[in-house]
Every structure is written in C-alpha cells, then in structure tokens.
Design a protein around this motif. Structure first.
Motif, PDB file in Angstrom:
ATOM      1  N   SER A   1       0.830  -1.209   0.000  1.00 59.35           N
ATOM      2  CA  SER A   1       0.000   0.000   0.000  1.00 59.35           C
ATOM      3  C   SER A   1       0.861   1.253   0.000  1.00 59.35           C
ATOM      4  CB  SER A   1      -0.938   0.011   1.207  1.00 59.35           C
ATOM      5  OG  SER A   1      -0.216  -0.066   2.414  1.00 59.35           O
ATOM      6  N   HIS A   2       0.288   2.311  -0.587  1.00 57.67           N
ATOM      7  CA  HIS A   2       0.925   3.630  -0.621  1.00 57.67           C
ATOM      8  C   HIS A   2      -0.176   4.675  -0.659  1.00 57.67           C
ATOM      9  CE1 HIS A   2       4.038   6.596  -1.491  1.00 57.67           C
ATOM     10  NE2 HIS A   2       3.261   7.079  -2.435  1.00 57.67           N
ATOM     11  N   PRO A   3      -0.047   5.767   0.114  1.00 59.78           N
ATOM     12  CA  PRO A   3      -1.105   6.793   0.123  1.00 59.78           C
ATOM     13  C   PRO A   3      -1.425   7.290  -1.285  1.00 59.78           C
ATOM     14  CG  PRO A   3       0.473   7.203   1.871  1.00 59.78           C
ATOM     15  CD  PRO A   3       1.053   6.101   1.042  1.00 59.78           C
ATOM     16  N   GLY A   4      -2.731   7.392  -1.558  1.00 57.17           N
ATOM     17  CA  GLY A   4      -3.161   7.884  -2.861  1.00 57.17           C
ATOM     18  C   GLY A   4      -3.297   6.802  -3.917  1.00 57.17           C
ATOM     19  N   TYR A   5      -3.076   5.542  -3.521  1.00 59.10           N
ATOM     20  CA  TYR A   5      -3.126   4.430  -4.476  1.00 59.10           C
ATOM     21  C   TYR A   5      -4.003   3.309  -3.924  1.00 59.10           C
ATOM     22  CZ  TYR A   5       0.827   6.478  -7.015  1.00 59.10           C
ATOM     23  OH  TYR A   5       1.640   7.308  -7.734  1.00 59.10           O
ATOM     24  N   LEU A   6      -4.548   2.503  -4.834  1.00 60.60           N
ATOM     25  CA  LEU A   6      -5.208   1.280  -4.424  1.00 60.60           C
ATOM     26  C   LEU A   6      -4.151   0.317  -3.906  1.00 60.60           C
ATOM     27  CD1 LEU A   6      -7.283   2.611  -6.432  1.00 60.60           C
ATOM     28  CD2 LEU A   6      -8.001   0.285  -7.013  1.00 60.60           C
ATOM     29  N   PHE A   7      -4.490  -0.446  -2.878  1.00 61.50           N
ATOM     30  CA  PHE A   7      -3.509  -1.404  -2.392  1.00 61.50           C
ATOM     31  C   PHE A   7      -3.471  -2.631  -3.301  1.00 61.50           C
ATOM     32  CE2 PHE A   7      -7.364  -2.597  -0.047  1.00 61.50           C
ATOM     33  CZ  PHE A   7      -7.381  -3.984  -0.168  1.00 61.50           C
ATOM     34  N   HIS A   8      -2.350  -3.319  -3.284  1.00 61.29           N
ATOM     35  CA  HIS A   8      -2.146  -4.517  -4.109  1.00 61.29           C
ATOM     36  C   HIS A   8      -2.167  -5.745  -3.216  1.00 61.29           C
ATOM     37  CE1 HIS A   8      -0.460  -6.900  -7.461  1.00 61.29           C
ATOM     38  NE2 HIS A   8       0.166  -7.564  -6.506  1.00 61.29           N
ATOM     39  N   SER A   9      -2.803  -6.802  -3.683  1.00 55.71           N
ATOM     40  CA  SER A   9      -2.982  -8.007  -2.889  1.00 55.71           C
ATOM     41  C   SER A   9      -2.424  -9.218  -3.624  1.00 55.71           C
ATOM     42  CB  SER A   9      -4.486  -8.195  -2.618  1.00 55.71           C
ATOM     43  OG  SER A   9      -4.750  -9.471  -2.100  1.00 55.71           O
ATOM     44  N   GLU A  10      -1.706 -10.089  -2.871  1.00 54.46           N
ATOM     45  CA  GLU A  10      -1.238 -11.371  -3.390  1.00 54.46           C
ATOM     46  C   GLU A  10      -1.547 -12.442  -2.352  1.00 54.46           C
ATOM     47  OE1 GLU A  10       0.144 -12.234  -6.236  1.00 54.46           O
ATOM     48  OE2 GLU A  10       0.589 -10.268  -7.137  1.00 54.46           O
ATOM     49  N   ASN A  11      -1.582 -13.693  -2.798  1.00 55.98           N
ATOM     50  CA  ASN A  11      -1.740 -14.824  -1.889  1.00 55.98           C
ATOM     51  C   ASN A  11      -0.610 -15.804  -2.136  1.00 55.98           C
ATOM     52  OD1 ASN A  11      -2.915 -17.881  -1.686  1.00 55.98           O
ATOM     53  ND2 ASN A  11      -3.673 -16.587  -0.022  1.00 55.98           N
ATOM     54  N   PHE A  12       0.062 -16.191  -1.040  1.00 54.93           N
ATOM     55  CA  PHE A  12       1.128 -17.179  -1.125  1.00 54.93           C
ATOM     56  C   PHE A  12       0.721 -18.398  -0.305  1.00 54.93           C
ATOM     57  CE2 PHE A  12       3.869 -13.196  -1.334  1.00 54.93           C
ATOM     58  CZ  PHE A  12       3.872 -13.183  -2.726  1.00 54.93           C
ATOM     59  N   ALA A  13       0.432 -19.496  -0.974  1.00 58.60           N
ATOM     60  CA  ALA A  13       0.120 -20.748  -0.290  1.00 58.60           C
ATOM     61  C   ALA A  13       1.375 -21.610  -0.325  1.00 58.60           C
ATOM     62  CB  ALA A  13      -1.047 -21.449  -0.977  1.00 58.60           C
ATOM     63  N   LEU A  14       2.215 -21.466   0.701  1.00 56.97           N
ATOM     64  CA  LEU A  14       3.546 -22.075   0.699  1.00 56.97           C
ATOM     65  C   LEU A  14       3.539 -23.377   1.481  1.00 56.97           C
ATOM     66  CD1 LEU A  14       5.600 -18.815   1.254  1.00 56.97           C
ATOM     67  CD2 LEU A  14       5.155 -19.993  -0.890  1.00 56.97           C
ATOM     68  N   GLN A  15       2.737 -24.319   1.016  1.00 56.77           N
ATOM     69  CA  GLN A  15       2.683 -25.618   1.684  1.00 56.77           C
ATOM     70  C   GLN A  15       3.832 -26.513   1.232  1.00 56.77           C
ATOM     71  OE1 GLN A  15       0.553 -25.932   4.099  1.00 56.77           O
ATOM     72  NE2 GLN A  15      -0.354 -23.956   3.622  1.00 56.77           N
TER      73      GLN A  15
END
Length: 643
Positions: A495-509
């Motif tokens: 995340s950064h002010p003034g921007y949409l946040f970015h999302s990832e998923n790590f399934a590290l099984q």
C-alpha cells in the motif's frame, strides 16, 4: 573454572612457611624456592626450569609436581598438567584429596569425561560433605555423566572446511549470510596497520560471494573496516543493513557497543552507534537481526540479567528521518535461555522462531557449547537442546548460523586441518532444523509512469489473521525483500497513500528453496474513477458464497483503505470461471460480491459508499482452458466509482 593458583598455591605457601615440604634434599628445596619466586612473578618458563631441576634432585618431590601442574594450568597445557597431577597422586600425599578435584577439572577440559568422572568420584570418596569443593564436585560428576551420554548419542555431521577462498592463514570467525545464500560476511583477525600497528592484530570484515555454487575470493569491506576492531556482525535478509560490534570507540557508551551501517546501491554508509537503549555502559556485542527486521538480538552483561553475559532483544521500530534507529526497551530472554553463567553469540533464524546460541552453563561437553531453542506463542522459549557431538566438543564452540532453507549451518572451529580458526559448514540433522524459509523480492511502482514508490508491505498469516512481517520499499526506492516461512498460507499486501492497495496470496505448503524465490513487479494504480484491484485473499468454499474466516485479513485491509479515503466509493465485483451453467455462475458471483458488501456494512462502512455486482464469467482475466487460468478468473475485485 578456578585455576590451580586458587586451589594449590595456598597449600604450597603453608608448606613453605612451616618448612613441611615432602623432600629432605636441600638442593631440591633451593630449586623449589627459586621456582616459587618465578611463579609469583608469572615467569612461568623459568619456574618450569627450576622445578625440573628440583625433580632431578628428588624424583618424588610432591610439591614440585603440584607446582608444575599449577604452572601448566596457567599456560593452558592441560595434558601436561594431568601428567604431573597423576605423578603427585602416586605419592599418596596429604594433598591427594584436592589434587583429585583438580585432576577431574583438567580431564574434563580435555574431553576425557570418563577419566574426569573417576577423579571426581575419588575426590568425593575422600572429602567430607563440608569440603568447599564438595558440591561443585557433585555437580561436575553429573556433567561428566551427561557428556558421556551425549558422546554416545553423537550424530554424523561432517564439518567441511570452506577452503582457501574464504579461510586464510589468519583466524576467521563469526560468519553471517544473506537470505539468498550468496553473500557471506565474516570476521578475520589480520595484522594491525597504521595507528594500531603496536597491537599486532585487529579484527576486520571480509566478504565472499557465491557464484554458480562456488565461493569467490574474499575481499575486505573497506568502507566499514577501520584501524580498530570490528567484528561479530549480522546482515539483514536483503543485505542492506549491517549490525556489528565495535569497541573503545569515541562515541561509545561502554567498552563495546553495537553499530550499524546501511547499503544503498552497493555503497555502505559510514557506521554509526546504534544508540540507547540497545547500548549501555555495559558490554553489548554479537548482534543478530531477525529476517523481518523486527528484532535485534544481542549479548550483554548489563544490569537486570541472570548473571554473566545474557541474551537480550530490542524491537526495531524503523528509523527516524535522521537515519537513527527507533528502539523499544530491551527484553531479557528469560530463564529458559539465560543462566547465572554466560550465554553468547545469538543467531535468530529467518523463520523468526528458532534461536541458536552458545552457553557455558547449560549442560554440555565443556567450555561453550551450541544450543538451540524455539519460540512458542511469541513469548516463551522451550528448554534449550544441546546440538551434540561432533558439532560441540570439549573446546569452545560459538557463532553458529543456519541458511534460510534450514539445511546447512556455518560456524568457526580450530579443529584438526584448520589454520587457527577457520569457517566450516555442515548439514544439519533433521531435528535441529528451523522452518525452511524462502523469500519474495520485487519492485513497487506507479502503473501510469513506472516511477518507483516507497510503499508499506505486510505479510499476514491468513489462518489466524496475525501480522508475520512488515517492511517497506523505501531505502532502495521501490525495491523490497521479505522472508516467507514455508508451510503456511499468507496474505501479502502493498500500500501507498493515494493508491489502491495490491494483494497477493502465497500458499507455501510445499518447499520452495531460497535459490528459487518469488519475484514480483507490483504496479499500483492511483485512486481514480475506474481503477480496480483484485482481492486475492477473499475465500469461499467451492460453489458457495459464505465468506471463510481466512478472508478476514483482506477485508480489514479494505476497511482501513476506506477509512483513510473517506470520499471514495467502490463497487465490489464478483467473478467466476466457466465451469457450470451461466445462470448459476451469475447468481454465485452476485452472492459472493454481496457477502463482501454485507461484511463491510456490518463492520461500520456506510452502505452509501458501496455497491456490489456479479459478473459471472463475462469478464475473464485469463483463459478458461487451464486450471491456472480458471483460478485467476475466480476472483473478487473492488473498483473506484466515485472520489
């Protein structure tokens, strides 16, 4: 351990004053008196020469044998000390009881645990329980039994010398390693130069890089090294932050303090004192920075400890604008780790939960042994486990580190085949390994103009909604590296002010080696009408629309985003793959979007700022011909509809 000076010389002084030496030879007495004078002046070689003359004059002269044993103790010649103690004991003298105790100590230092046990048992059979050494002998008897058992249970770890590219004719020790396993920094004891040449030797840092599996010739860290001692360093996971020990510095708080330097574009900054409360008027040294940058572990003999050197940690709360670290108050690791003895050389593995350290008080093989412990519930350390023989010996072992994968350890030793202290590596037994760690690295930038952004990055365990690690892409603007303990599933948010946040998923099984990290380019979209982002940590059961508990971290992130941007209105969109009928998918996508909408409203978001819509499989992100593509198409998004 007490030297023979405190144990035997008192007896010799009594004998001298009372003229009760065991010899009647005047020549032997004369040489003995001369040796005693040399001994008091610490002229040990001259004392040895005079005592040998005394024994030439009378081969059964007990006090001469005992003083020779005393001299060889001062010279740390334990084998010779044992020889003369055993000779003295053959004479059946009045000194026999204490001599057995001293013999036990000498054999223990040599790693001859059965001989030491026999000597301590001989002492205990002759001494009364009021004897000043009786309780110590009982304790050391137990140490011998433990050491004998530990030797019998020895592992098969084979330490391999790291070779001439790393080691030299000088002493090398205190290794540290970046998370990618490609940069090794260590301390070398080199001939002193310049202002400190009179000291003969000084400690400097050297660095070796690994290329194609081979360690390259080490070179000095010229920007860090000075004419004074620098040593016992720890490098951060990304190789950008170095903590180390320096002594007798002008800006120091005590005899030895912890310093730091930061690397930007390959250039190290001028080292600075890490400041209070990490440093104090006491001795602080041997720092170890956790991979997530949250804690600095170190050894100190400051007030409030358990005795001797203890292991402490301070929370690192980032840096002030001036570049100075912001610290919490130091925490002693407590009775599980620290003892009335000395605990040193902490190394916190990149998993953040496995601690390796050295102790001369926990049950071991003699001197300093290496132990490991694991953190439970973020506050309790389990009982330390001795790493056993042949990692530990009767000598001092300290300064062990373990790579990110958790399979290979590095430490220094003067075992046969080395040139003084050399750095060795060996494969860890399964029970001693930490949780394997990989890492994610990448760049954060503005989607429109590609300019790098100083963003906040968080890693959250989705199973319990706890923050595992946080970092920022600010020091090398736009660049970041974060460790990922394997065996878990994580939400990763940027995340950064003034921007949409970015999302990832790590399934590290599954095990993902540090040599095969996750690499990401992360474009952030400015908050503009029409901008959208995928919420990759919103979870539903297959074919259903009730939110799973693992979604909580992402939903809370979205609530925070809306709180920080009170004028923003969003549409929540649900999307599916093409499996099943169009009507069923349309209904499923709409219900999933509505579930997110309802959660936000229930948690305080004004419903006038929210809309929801189901798109079915009408807006795919990827091909529905593959399982990977279908997984990408099953998603929840939010889009800016007003600002």
């Amino acid at each position: 351990m007490k030297s023979l000076t405190t144990i035997l010389l008192f007896l010799l002084a009594l004998s001298l004053s009372a003229q009760e030496l065991s010899t009647t030879s005047r020549k032997a007495q004369k040489y003995f008196q001369s040796a005693y004078s040399h001994y008091q002046l610490h002229e040990f070689q001259s004392a040895i020469e005079e005592l040998n003359k005394a024994l030439d004059a009378d081969a059964n002269f007990v006090e001469a044998m005992l003083m020779l044993a005393d001299v060889y103790n001062e010279l740390k010649e334990d084998s010779l000390q044992v020889i003369y103690l055993e000779k003295a004991l053959q004479q059946n003298s009045t000194h026999q009881t204490k001599a057995y105790y001293v013999l036990g100590n000498a054999n223990y230092r040599l790693g001859k645990y059965q001989d030491a046990l026999t000597a301590f048992r001989n002492f205990l059979s002759r001494a009364s329980d009021s004897h000043p050494f009786y309780e110590k002998a009982e304790s050391k008897q137990q140490l011998c039994l433990f050491a004998i058992t530990l030797r019998k249970e020895s592992g098969n770890a084979q330490a391999k010398n790291m070779g001439a590219m790393v080691n030299s004719e000088y002493d090398e020790y205190w290794p540290s390693l970046t998370v990618d396993g490609k940069t090794l920094i260590y301390t070398r004891l080199v001939p002193a130069t310049g202002q400190q040449a009179r000291r003969h030797f000084q400690e400097d840092f050297f660095v070796s890089n690994n290329a194609d599996g081979e360690w390259q010739a080490a070179s000095p860290m010229s920007s860090i090294n000075t004419y004074y001692n620098e040593g016992a360093q720890s490098i951060s996971a990304d190789g950008k932050l170095l903590f180390f020990t320096a002594c007798t510095q002008i800006d120091g708080y005590g005899s030895c303090d912890i310093y730091y330097a930061r690397n930007r574009k390959g250039v190290w900054s001028k080292p600075q004192n890490a400041g209070e409360p990490v440093n104090s008027a006491a001795w602080e040294s041997q720092p170890s920075i956790s991979a997530n940058g949250e804690y600095l572990y170190f050894a100190s003999n400051r007030k409030g400890g358990k005795g001797g050197m203890d292991i402490w940690r301070c929370q690192l709360n980032g840096f002030y604008s001036s570049g100075v670290p912001r610290w919490s108050e130091p925490q002693n690791l407590g009775d599980s780790i620290n003892t009335p003895g000395n605990e040193t050389s902490p190394f916190i593995h990149a998993d953040g939960r496995t601690l390796y350290f050295a102790s001369d008080r926990h049950m071991g093989l003699g001197g300093f042994d290496i132990f490991f412990s694991r953190l439970v519930n973020d506050s309790c350390w389990i009982k330390p486990v001795n790493m056993g023989f042949p990692i530990n010996t009767h000598k001092d072992e300290q300064g062990l580190i373990v790579d990110a994968v958790g399979e290979r350890a590095y430490f220094s030793s003067d075992r046969p085949g080395s040139q003084g202290l050399d750095i060795y590596q060996f494969k860890l037994a399964a029970g001693m390994r930490p949780t394997p760690v990989s890492y994610v690295q990448g760049k954060v930038f503005d989607e429109a103009n590609r300019n790098p952004l100083c963003a906040q990055i968080e890693l959250i365990d989705v199973d319990n909604n706890t923050l595992v690690a946080q970092t920022e892409s600010c020091w090398e603007k736009g660049e970041f590296l974060m460790c990922l303990p394997l065996g878990k599933e994580y939400a990763f948010n940027v995340s950064h002010p003034g921007y949409l946040f970015h999302s990832e998923n790590f399934a590290l099984q599954q095990v993902r080696k540090a040599s095969d990290p996750i690499s990401l380019d992360i474009p952030l979209n400015a908050i503009e009408v029409g901008s959208a982002t995928v919420l990759r940590n919103i979870f539903f059961e297959t074919g259903k629309y009730a939110l799973l508990s693992q979604s909580k971290a992402e939903l809370e992130k979205l609530i925070i985003f809306l709180d920080k941007n009170p004028l923003v209105k969003i549409e929540i969109g649900g999307h599916t793959d093409t499996v099943g009928e169009a009507e069923m998918n349309q209904s499923l996508s709409e219900n999933r979007a509505k579930s997110v909408y309802s959660y936000l409203v229930e948690h305080g978001v004004n419903k006038d700022r929210l809309e929801y819509r189901g798109y079915g499989f009408s807006v795919p992100m990827a091909s529905n011909e593959t399982s990977e593509g279908r997984a990408k198409n099953r998603r929840t998004e939010f889009k800016i509809i007003a600002k």
